[in-house]
Design a protein around this motif. Sequence first.
Motif, PDB file in Angstrom:
ATOM      1  N   ASP A 106       0.812  -1.221   0.000  1.00 32.71           N
ATOM      2  CA  ASP A 106       0.000   0.000   0.000  1.00 32.71           C
ATOM      3  C   ASP A 106       0.846   1.271   0.000  1.00 32.71           C
TER       4      ASP A 106
ATOM      5  N   THR B 106      -7.210  -6.200  -3.908  1.00 34.62           N
ATOM      6  CA  THR B 106      -6.444  -6.585  -2.724  1.00 34.62           C
ATOM      7  C   THR B 106      -5.041  -7.048  -3.136  1.00 34.62           C
TER       8      THR B 106
ATOM      9  N   CYS C  56      -4.262 -15.200  18.018  1.00 35.01           N
ATOM     10  CA  CYS C  56      -3.444 -13.989  17.890  1.00 35.01           C
ATOM     11  C   CYS C  56      -2.865 -13.577  19.235  1.00 35.01           C
TER      12      CYS C  56
ATOM     13  N   CYS D  63       2.905  -9.440  14.385  1.00 29.66           N
ATOM     14  CA  CYS D  63       3.301 -10.271  13.240  1.00 29.66           C
ATOM     15  C   CYS D  63       4.823 -10.433  13.229  1.00 29.66           C
TER      16      CYS D  63
ATOM     17  N   GLU E 216       0.889  -4.828  14.358  1.00 29.65           N
ATOM     18  CA  GLU E 216      -0.328  -5.529  14.725  1.00 29.65           C
ATOM     19  C   GLU E 216      -0.862  -6.320  13.539  1.00 29.65           C
ATOM     20  N   TYR E 217      -1.554  -7.405  13.872  1.00 32.10           N
ATOM     21  CA  TYR E 217      -2.072  -8.282  12.821  1.00 32.10           C
ATOM     22  C   TYR E 217      -3.125  -7.556  11.989  1.00 32.10           C
ATOM     23  N   ARG E 218      -3.016  -7.731  10.674  1.00 32.85           N
ATOM     24  CA  ARG E 218      -4.018  -7.247   9.736  1.00 32.85           C
ATOM     25  C   ARG E 218      -4.469  -8.434   8.899  1.00 32.85           C
ATOM     26  N   ASP E 219      -5.706  -8.817   9.079  1.00 33.17           N
ATOM     27  CA  ASP E 219      -6.256 -10.022   8.430  1.00 33.17           C
ATOM     28  C   ASP E 219      -5.351 -11.224   8.729  1.00 33.17           C
TER      29      ASP E 219
ATOM     30  N   CYS F   1       0.313 -11.888   9.212  1.00 35.64           N
ATOM     31  CA  CYS F   1      -0.601 -11.079   8.418  1.00 35.64           C
ATOM     32  C   CYS F   1      -0.804 -11.735   7.050  1.00 35.64           C
TER      33      CYS F   1
ATOM     34  N   LYS G 144      -1.121 -10.346   4.033  1.00 39.44           N
ATOM     35  CA  LYS G 144      -0.243  -9.790   3.004  1.00 39.44           C
ATOM     36  C   LYS G 144       1.212 -10.188   3.245  1.00 39.44           C
TER      37      LYS G 144
END
Length: 429
Positions: free
Chosen positions: A192, A272, A362, A369, A375-378, A389, A391
């Motif tokens: 991103d 995505t 988690c 991660c 912090e965890y994203r998905d 994560c 990604k």
Amino acid sequence: MKLRVQNDRPDSKRALKLRESPAVMQPNPSERGVLAGNGLSLNLQPELLTGTPFTATAAAASNADSSEVRVSMTGASGDSNGGASSRRSRVNSHTHSHAHPHSHGHSRGQLHSNSEPELDPPDPDGDSGEPSASLTELRCLFRWIQKSLPFLVILCAKLVIQHVLGLAVGVGLLTTFLYVNKNIQTQVFLQDRHSKLRCIWLLVFLISSTLLLYYTFLSETLYFSLIFLSPTIEPLGFWEILWAVGITNFIIKFLFMGIKCLILLVPSALVTYRTQGRWLMLTEELGQVHQATAPVPLWFRYLVSYQESDGVSGLTTGVLLALFYLILKLLGLYNQRTSLLKTVRIFLAGEHTGSAATRAQCSEAGDVCPICQGEYRDPRVLICQHVFCDKCIALWFNREKSCPLCRTVITDKVYKWRDGATSPHLQIY
């Protein structure tokens, strides 16, 4: 010549006789005892002296009355003098008779060594076998290169001058490919955070390079090769075909790299990261198929072409070679079809690594991660119960098959084209 050599010791009864001509050389009885040790006294006729060298310590005297020349010789070393003195002092007849031939042998060896030229030492590489022979060949090759280096430099300079435009085009295409390919991979890695402006610059750079190239060689109509047509290249020789195929291959790479830049320009809200990776992978697979099929018309035309002097035999040979080339090309495309179909299947069905992680999983993992340290994203949990994560782990599996922490094998294939990379392989046939 007849030569008779006698030792100066009074108890010696042996004589060395060499027969080489009717003339006789005899020791002078009146001059015995002049030299000590192993000294020899020889009387030579003057006409036989010419051309008979003696390298030992010698004194030559001419006798006018007898027309003879006397040559006195001493021992070669101190060891022989000492040996002769010790032998004279011995009273044992067995020891004396054993040492006496040795003295004559030493004197004869000294005379032989003085009368013949010294032989060259044996070549150390003569019996050394195959390794030494290989070293000798390498030395000869090095000497040849060293002698031919000025001519090779002159020849290379001439070739560079004759093909300066083609070489400049090749260097420019290669540097452009390396630069754009590296930047696209960097932008994909940033996810991103990638720069839209940089992607636009890469796209404009690729388009301008392609248009400039085709404008420079407008008369050859090289762009026909992109649509499987043969360009108007005259004369149609091997090097001309090879040059056209190489340029077409780079242009196809530029075309699909531009498509990847367009994919990166799509907002992340619409595409995505996993979907973007599938698009990049599919784009690269289609680009490789295009690169494999584009040279077919050029090589087919080259193989079929023949001189009028060749007649029917030349045409027949060309057609057979072209058919054999088409068979090999079809076999190569069939093998490439398997990879393309699997990529299409993944693109349509999608592929997820692991399963969605729960809040408890988690929390047990520390809510951080291991890859991005955020912090965890998905979050996704793998079969080894490690959480990452979505990604981050997708980016990892673009290059690896195993878990980043425990090295447990998770997937059976690495889809390396998801990171936006373009194959550097040059498809020239």
